[in-house]
Design an enzyme around this catalytic site. Sequence first.
Site, short mmCIF file in Angstrom:
data_model
loop_
_atom_site.label_atom_id
_atom_site.label_comp_id
_atom_site.label_asym_id
_atom_site.label_seq_id
_atom_site.Cartn_x
_atom_site.Cartn_y
_atom_site.Cartn_z
N ASP A 1 28.76 40.75 4.02
CA ASP A 1 28.17 40.77 5.36
C ASP A 1 29.24 40.46 6.41
O ASP A 1 30.40 40.20 6.05
CB ASP A 1 27.03 39.72 5.38
N ASP B 1 21.03 37.86 -2.52
CA ASP B 1 21.48 37.94 -1.13
C ASP B 1 21.91 36.54 -0.68
O ASP B 1 22.39 35.73 -1.50
CB ASP B 1 20.38 38.57 -0.24
N ASP B 2 21.74 36.24 0.57
CA ASP B 2 22.25 34.98 1.15
C ASP B 2 21.54 33.76 0.50
O ASP B 2 20.51 33.89 -0.14
CB ASP B 2 21.99 35.01 2.66
N SER C 1 29.28 45.72 5.64
CA SER C 1 28.51 45.73 6.90
C SER C 1 29.44 46.01 8.07
O SER C 1 29.11 45.75 9.23
CB SER C 1 27.81 44.38 7.10
N ARG D 1 26.19 49.40 5.87
CA ARG D 1 25.07 49.33 6.80
C ARG D 1 25.50 49.87 8.16
O ARG D 1 26.56 49.52 8.66
CB ARG D 1 24.62 47.87 6.93
N LYS E 1 27.92 42.56 -1.91
CA LYS E 1 27.53 42.88 -0.53
C LYS E 1 28.29 41.92 0.37
O LYS E 1 28.13 40.70 0.25
CB LYS E 1 26.01 42.70 -0.35
N ASP F 1 18.76 45.16 10.60
CA ASP F 1 18.05 44.71 9.39
C ASP F 1 16.63 45.25 9.38
O ASP F 1 15.93 45.22 10.41
CB ASP F 1 17.91 43.18 9.42
C1 GLA Z 1 22.26 39.83 7.63
C2 GLA Z 1 22.11 41.06 6.77
C3 GLA Z 1 20.85 40.99 5.95
C4 GLA Z 1 20.86 39.73 5.10
C5 GLA Z 1 21.05 38.51 5.97
C6 GLA Z 1 21.26 37.25 5.16
O1 GLA Z 1 21.28 39.77 8.62
O2 GLA Z 1 22.12 42.23 7.54
O3 GLA Z 1 20.72 42.13 5.12
O4 GLA Z 1 21.89 39.82 4.14
O5 GLA Z 1 22.20 38.65 6.83
O6 GLA Z 1 21.47 36.11 5.95
#
Ligand code: GLA
Length: 423
Positions: free
Chosen positions: A166, A88-89, A198, A223, A164, A227
Amino acid sequence: MHAINSKMLNQIIYIYLISSLSAVCYCLENGLARTPPMGWLSWERFRCNTDCTNDPYNCISERLFQVMADLLVSEGYASAGYEYVNIDDCWLEKHRGPAGQLLSDHKRFPNGMKALSDYIHARGLKFGIYEDYGNYTCAGYPGIIGYEESDAHQFAAWNVDYVKLDGCYAQPYDMDRGYSEFGRYLNSTGKPMVYSCSWPVYQIYAGIQPNFSAIQSHCNLWRNYDDIQDSWASVENIIDYYGNNQDIIAPNAGPGHWNDPDMLIIGNFGLSYEQAKTQFAVWAILAAPLLMSVDLRTIRPEFKDILLNRKIIAVDQDPLGIQGRRIYKHKGIEIWSKPISPVYQIYYSYAIAFINRRTDGTPSDISVTLKELGLINSSGYRVEDLYENVDYGILYPHTKIKVKVNPSGVVMLKAETQYLKNV
Ligand code: GLA
């Protein structure tokens, strides 16, 4: 003036058909995610921990993903279907390289993304990565805007299987164009990559009604809502959102395109055993992606058993790909139902989850006939409990079933439609 003869008419029809076919081909059409993706994703459990000096075992680093990949295989998750290892991030350097290329953090990923991708592939798993459609990722690392095409090719060169994307630091009204365009860039690389968007959630927050038919033709999953956090309140909130908005949300799911209620938090700090069973049951009913975000080194066996419940995984992964719905809600009791295979004539089989949202300390009895649940095949249904492994045998529409559901817990049944009247 020219009269239109039949040859010209045929030509016009031909041109029309070709242009409409090419319009169809602009869609995702990557053939991926025929069932909801399953795997492991770092965010909910490990967040943006970049402190490898003080917390080397938990920071976002190549070592963390290598260890999780190893455990997915050695602990039996991979053979149960969990195949993606998704970053992820917080994997990036704060600035792009001199040629505008994305750079992974050189201290935390010293061997680079291709080496990590190779490590994961060598274990028979697939590799997922995170980026953001805007100027920055949500945690402030470089986003893809202005570099969409080259970043798509960069991912392909790293042999990425899942992206993914975002939507922080982006314009929600620009997402219809931007998300679909990036999907086309991913496709044009020739490397099949699952595309997780997203797009709707940021539009909903901006007061824009998402165009779900466009979203489902460009994204493999997306999404819709907040979160997930490590709490039962957060899981309940998501369950309510998907139940309350099911008429808009549920029809958009199907093979190749799924609603994503966010990660599984089973095995972390916030859910009791009962609540963890409930999250897994509802996510399976929703045909949700099953992306665990848990420390696989320390997960307790009872939580691991939930995640490895193959009968419930099969409900989630049912090839019909129909998202289930909440069919009853009254005084803290809910019933959720998902049509699954096999189907006989007009009669589906079903997974049914009875949920007790009450907190009065004692299990609640729920008593209902199969007919009241919409199960009307007079040949009957073989009913089994998917957590307790109890087989109830063949039951008929008039049969009353009675289940006892623990506070914040679930009873999950499968009712398999029968072909012949069993006399
Ligand atoms: C957003 C996404 C999360 C995650 C964070 C990472 O909030 O919805 O799922 O990926 O960013 O910073």
